[in-house]
Motif scaffolding. Structure first.
Motif, PDB file in Angstrom:
ATOM      1  N   LEU A  27      -3.922   8.534   4.460  1.00 52.70           N
ATOM      2  CA  LEU A  27      -4.703   9.484   5.635  1.00 52.70           C
ATOM      3  C   LEU A  27      -3.722   9.607   6.818  1.00 52.70           C
ATOM      4  N   PHE A  28      -2.895  10.197   6.561  1.00 54.35           N
ATOM      5  CA  PHE A  28      -1.854  10.838   7.356  1.00 54.35           C
ATOM      6  C   PHE A  28      -0.894   9.990   8.026  1.00 54.35           C
ATOM      7  N   LEU A  29      -0.914   8.364   7.599  1.00 57.90           N
ATOM      8  CA  LEU A  29      -0.172   7.401   8.051  1.00 57.90           C
ATOM      9  C   LEU A  29       1.096   7.227   7.429  1.00 57.90           C
ATOM     10  N   ILE A  30       2.073   7.110   8.180  1.00 61.67           N
ATOM     11  CA  ILE A  30       3.414   7.051   7.759  1.00 61.67           C
ATOM     12  C   ILE A  30       3.971   5.643   8.122  1.00 61.67           C
ATOM     13  N   PRO A  31       4.553   4.740   7.318  1.00 57.64           N
ATOM     14  CA  PRO A  31       5.043   3.625   7.398  1.00 57.64           C
ATOM     15  C   PRO A  31       6.650   3.887   8.066  1.00 57.64           C
ATOM     16  N   LEU A  32       6.935   3.142   8.869  1.00 59.64           N
ATOM     17  CA  LEU A  32       8.503   3.468   9.685  1.00 59.64           C
ATOM     18  C   LEU A  32       9.335   2.388   9.156  1.00 59.64           C
ATOM     19  N   ASP A  33       8.685   1.150   8.525  1.00 57.91           N
ATOM     20  CA  ASP A  33       9.702   0.162   7.903  1.00 57.91           C
ATOM     21  C   ASP A  33       9.229  -0.510   6.583  1.00 57.91           C
ATOM     22  N   ASP A  34      10.226  -1.048   5.888  1.00 60.38           N
ATOM     23  CA  ASP A  34       9.925  -1.551   4.495  1.00 60.38           C
ATOM     24  C   ASP A  34       8.816  -2.628   4.541  1.00 60.38           C
ATOM     25  N   LYS A  35       8.502  -3.112   5.571  1.00 65.74           N
ATOM     26  CA  LYS A  35       7.668  -4.428   5.709  1.00 65.74           C
ATOM     27  C   LYS A  35       6.309  -4.016   5.957  1.00 65.74           C
ATOM     28  N   ARG A  36       6.107  -2.715   6.470  1.00 68.02           N
ATOM     29  CA  ARG A  36       4.987  -1.976   7.043  1.00 68.02           C
ATOM     30  C   ARG A  36       4.341  -2.563   7.914  1.00 68.02           C
ATOM     31  N   ARG A  37       5.233  -2.711   9.027  1.00 66.89           N
ATOM     32  CA  ARG A  37       4.793  -3.454  10.410  1.00 66.89           C
ATOM     33  C   ARG A  37       4.294  -2.371  11.373  1.00 66.89           C
ATOM     34  N   TRP A  38       5.214  -1.227  11.268  1.00 61.10           N
ATOM     35  CA  TRP A  38       5.143  -0.337  12.153  1.00 61.10           C
ATOM     36  C   TRP A  38       4.883   1.001  11.593  1.00 61.10           C
ATOM     37  N   TYR A  39       3.908   1.977  12.018  1.00 56.52           N
ATOM     38  CA  TYR A  39       3.468   2.877  11.537  1.00 56.52           C
ATOM     39  C   TYR A  39       3.468   4.190  12.539  1.00 56.52           C
TER      40      TYR A  39
END
Length: 78
Positions: A27-39
């Motif tokens: 739903l239009f959410l893009i992870p910004l790091d490999d640990k999926r802490r920032w989106y």
């Protein structure tokens, strides 16, 4: 955005689960790091959400921004 930031802004405690579900549902959410802490949201969807917030809850925008800035001050101090 990150779950602790979302929790601070929304005054909830389930943001991590919501972020995981949004990503899982694509739903239009893009992870910004490999640990999926920032989106981040897809930029067009973010624009839509921002516009909806400003139209539907104009009296709450300042308070939400304040909560975000308070969270950031604490986060940046670490």
């Amino acid at each position: 955005m990150a779950a602790p930031l979302c929790d601070a802004v929304t005054e909830r405690c389930d943001s991590q689960a919501i972020l995981i579900q949004l990503e899982r549902d694509n739903l239009f959410l893009i992870p910004l790091d490999d640990k999926r802490r920032w989106y981040r949201y897809h930029h067009l969807f973010a624009d839509l959400l921002r516009s909806n917030l400003e139209q539907s809850y104009p009296d709450q925008v300042q308070a939400l921004h304040f909560r975000a800035s308070e969270w950031y001050k604490k986060w940046a101090a670490h």
